[in-house]
Scaffold this motif. Structure first.
Motif, PDB file in Angstrom:
ATOM      1  N   ARG A 263      88.396  37.808  18.570  1.00 28.72           N
ATOM      2  CA  ARG A 263      87.730  37.331  17.367  1.00 28.72           C
ATOM      3  C   ARG A 263      88.724  36.658  16.397  1.00 28.72           C
ATOM      4  N   ILE A 267      88.501  32.785  14.992  1.00 28.49           N
ATOM      5  CA  ILE A 267      88.586  32.376  13.587  1.00 28.49           C
ATOM      6  C   ILE A 267      89.652  31.302  13.408  1.00 28.49           C
ATOM      7  N   THR A 271      88.689  27.392  12.370  1.00 27.38           N
ATOM      8  CA  THR A 271      89.130  26.898  11.059  1.00 27.38           C
ATOM      9  C   THR A 271      90.331  25.970  11.142  1.00 27.38           C
ATOM     10  N   ASP A 277      92.351  34.186   9.232  1.00 23.97           N
ATOM     11  CA  ASP A 277      91.954  35.579   9.453  1.00 23.97           C
ATOM     12  C   ASP A 277      92.285  36.440   8.239  1.00 23.97           C
ATOM     13  N   PHE A 280      89.694  35.828   5.672  1.00 20.95           N
ATOM     14  CA  PHE A 280      88.475  36.563   6.014  1.00 20.95           C
ATOM     15  C   PHE A 280      88.564  38.009   5.554  1.00 20.95           C
ATOM     16  N   SER A 343      82.891  39.266  10.499  1.00 16.87           N
ATOM     17  CA  SER A 343      83.685  38.133  10.988  1.00 16.87           C
ATOM     18  C   SER A 343      82.764  37.056  11.562  1.00 16.87           C
ATOM     19  N   TYR A 346      81.473  35.253   8.589  1.00 13.30           N
ATOM     20  CA  TYR A 346      82.505  34.342   8.073  1.00 13.30           C
ATOM     21  C   TYR A 346      82.519  33.044   8.883  1.00 13.30           C
ATOM     22  N   LEU A 347      82.490  33.147  10.203  1.00 11.57           N
ATOM     23  CA  LEU A 347      82.481  31.951  11.047  1.00 11.57           C
ATOM     24  C   LEU A 347      81.224  31.112  10.802  1.00 11.57           C
TER      25      LEU A 347
END
Length: 594
Positions: A263, A267, A271, A277, A280, A343, A346-347
């Motif tokens: 994961r 991220i 990005t 990360d 995040f 997470s 966030y993505l």
């Protein structure tokens, strides 16, 4: 005799770094590449440090007792002739020059008395060996820097074919014009801030007498080696708690480790950043768990919000009970459930902000003019629960996006700053206030927050006599986007190097006006109602026209779609006043209560 491998390091104030200095940037050096978030952080950090020290009633003599602000090292190479090349630090020095140019204009605008006014040109320019240049002397940037000094309002249309550095210089200058806090833009405070910034913003000047030595220093200072970052330290701590005294949990810990690594990689790839990360984790932990924040009084200690921002891995270790981490199972599901959900969120949010999505297009549109990511992500994370169904999640994303959009634009229309330091206390209170609310209560709370920010005034009242070139282009892009009902790619309305792109255009110009005959028009020349967006290819042709012809050209060209009536018989004053009312109505439609 040449001094081989001689290296000197000295603390220098910003004034010492710039006064009577001339720096060059070698051709192989990188471009000026600072983005909005970088200049936002600079303005926020520097002005925030000043505001923590300033007390109402202080005079310019009091700045010397304020705290200093450290900006990091600047690495220079001195050649045999004494010329200085910037090896590391040109982004910061160039940005400070842009800030000084802005502050010089602000001093003029405030008409400061001579004894309070600082000659900032002595830091912006240097005269040596009979030649006057900018302190950071790059020939390809000279024309744009000259125009920012002499006529910043005209710079938007003058450099459409310029390179990356020039485009970024223009964009960052106008970022400064709307990021610089309004509370510092007063006759009483601005002179103190300027004096403090020049004398109390400090750097370490590292000077070498060979380029090899200079780059060795640069690489040493920037080499991260194998040092563990906070994300890895946090993972190690969480995994250790899964297997502690429980050999049967080794397999679960291995699965959690593999999932975590995958994961984090997702991220970073999505990005394009190897530190996303950490952004995040700051957003997630602040949004879901932070309760306390540093008091505004001088010398106050950091609390939850600040500690998570600086050492979130340490904060987690010291707050396990708040996160409900007690048994090995808790640590496992913290990774496999909580970390997984937030997470993924966030993505998802990052995707909406960087590419238009029909249902969540506001996140994309607002992302071109918004508050800092370090403040937006905690708001989203705070509002959304992992137990929310998809409909509730979507509703909450839309409500928070509307709030962020309205807050950023209404504050700007109200001549208030949106820097991190200016609004972070407000945002932190909102993060706590909206935490885990259902969508109905969330809407009510955020609407009330906007009402409070307006101070009892209608949003249309905020538009009168606005003078902010840096914001005008985005503002009119939003107007055109609204009038088209979202029927075009918003990015195409923004400034770019394409000939088909739009530029900000002033309709009436003072050179065609008689101040004695048209005092009202002169007063409105810098009003938002005297600007519009036109295609770059038409701008030069329109520039050559007089005021009356120019108004007809932009109207016939379809560049004033909001003006649907017949305005041929209107005087210039009447037209500007009428357009101001029309634009105010559109503003209310865009950012008024939904």
């Amino acid at each position: 005799m040449k001094r081989f491998n001689k290296i000197e390091a000295k603390d220098k104030s910003l004034a010492d770094m710039l006064f009577n200095k001339r720096y060059k940037i070698d051709v192989f050096q990188r471009e000026y590449r600072w983005k909005y978030q970088h200049i936002d952080a600079l303005i926020s950090d520097v002005t925030g440090c000043f505001k923590k020290c300033y007390k109402e009633g202080d005079t310019i003599k009091d700045y010397n007792g304020y705290d200093s602000y450290y900006m990091g090292p600047v690495v220079l190479c001195e050649d045999d002739l004494g010329d200085l090349s910037i090896v590391d630090g040109q982004q910061r020095l160039t940005s400070f020059l842009l800030l000084l140019i802005y502050l010089q204009h602000k001093q003029d605008e405030l008409e400061l008395p001579l004894n309070m006014k600082k000659d900032l040109y002595s830091f912006i320019f240097v005269k040596k060996q009979g030649e006057s240049t900018f302190t950071v002397n790059v020939e390809s940037r000279k024309d744009v820097m000259d125009m920012l000094v002499d006529a910043p309002g005209q710079v938007n249309n003058a450099f459409e074919d310029a390179g990356e550095s020039v485009q970024n210089i223009i964009a960052r200058y106008f970022d400064i014009t709307y990021l610089f806090p309004s509370e510092l833009q007063t006759v009483e405070v601005l002179p103190i801030f300027i004096e403090w910034m020049l004398e109390k913003v400090t750097m370490v000047e590292v000077r070498a007498n060979s380029m090899d030595s200079a780059y060795t220093i640069f690489e040493t200072m920037n080499d991260r080696g194998l040092t563990l970052v906070p994300t890895e330290i946090l993972k190690g701590y969480l995994l250790s708690k899964i297997v502690e005294n429980r050999p049967e949990y080794d397999e679960k810990a291995e699965k959690a480790n593999d999932f975590w690594n995958g994961r984090i990689q997702d991220i970073r790839i999505a990005t394009g950043s190897d530190v996303a990360d950490m952004d995040f984790f700051r957003g997630w932990l602040r949004g879901r768990y932070a309760e306390t924040q540093r008091k505004t009084k001088q010398g106050a200690e950091n609390e939850d919000f600040e500690k998570i921002g600086t050492q979130f891995h340490v904060w987690v270790k010291g707050n396990t009970s708040r996160i409900n981490l007690r048994k090995p199972e808790d640590y496992y599901y913290f990774i496999k459930s909580d970390f997984d959900f937030y997470s993924s969120l966030y993505l998802r949010l990052f995707g909406y902000k960087t590419a238009p999505d029909r249902e969540f297009e506001l996140l994309y549109v607002n992302n071109f003019y918004t508050i800092a990511d370090s403040l937006t992500y905690p708001l989203y994370m705070s509002a959304i629960l992992k137990t929310d169904d998809e409909k509730e999640v979507n509703s909450k994303i839309s409500l928070v996006a509307q709030y962020i959009d309205r807050l950023a634009n209404i504050r700007t229309l109200s001549h208030k700053s949106i820097t991190q330091s200016s609004i972070r206390n407000l945002i932190y209170e909102n993060v706590k206030g909206i935490r885990s609310l259902n969508a109905t209560d969330l809407k009510r709370y955020l609407d009330d927050e906007i009402d409070r920010s307006l101070g009892g005034k209608e949003i249309v009242e905020r538009l009168q006599q606005m003078n902010n070139w840096g914001y005008f282009h985005y503002f009119f892009a939003r107007v055109l986007y609204c009038l088209s009902d979202g029927g075009q790619d918003f990015k195409e309305l923004l400034r770019s190097r394409k000939q088909s792109s739009y530029v900000l255009f002033q309709i009436f110009r003072d050179e065609d006006l008689d101040p004695d005959e048209n005092p009202a028009v002169v007063a409105y020349l810098n009003s938002v109602a005297n600007y519009c967006l036109v295609r770059r290819k038409d701008a030069n042709e329109f520039d050559a026209l007089d005021n009356e012809q120019r108004l007809k050209a932009v109207t016939d060209g379809g560049y004033l779609p909001e003006m649907t009536g017949d305005y041929d018989d209107y005087s210039m004053t009447e037209f500007i006043q009428e357009r101001d009312k029309v634009i105010a109505g559109i503003t209310k439609k865009i950012w008024g209560k939904q």
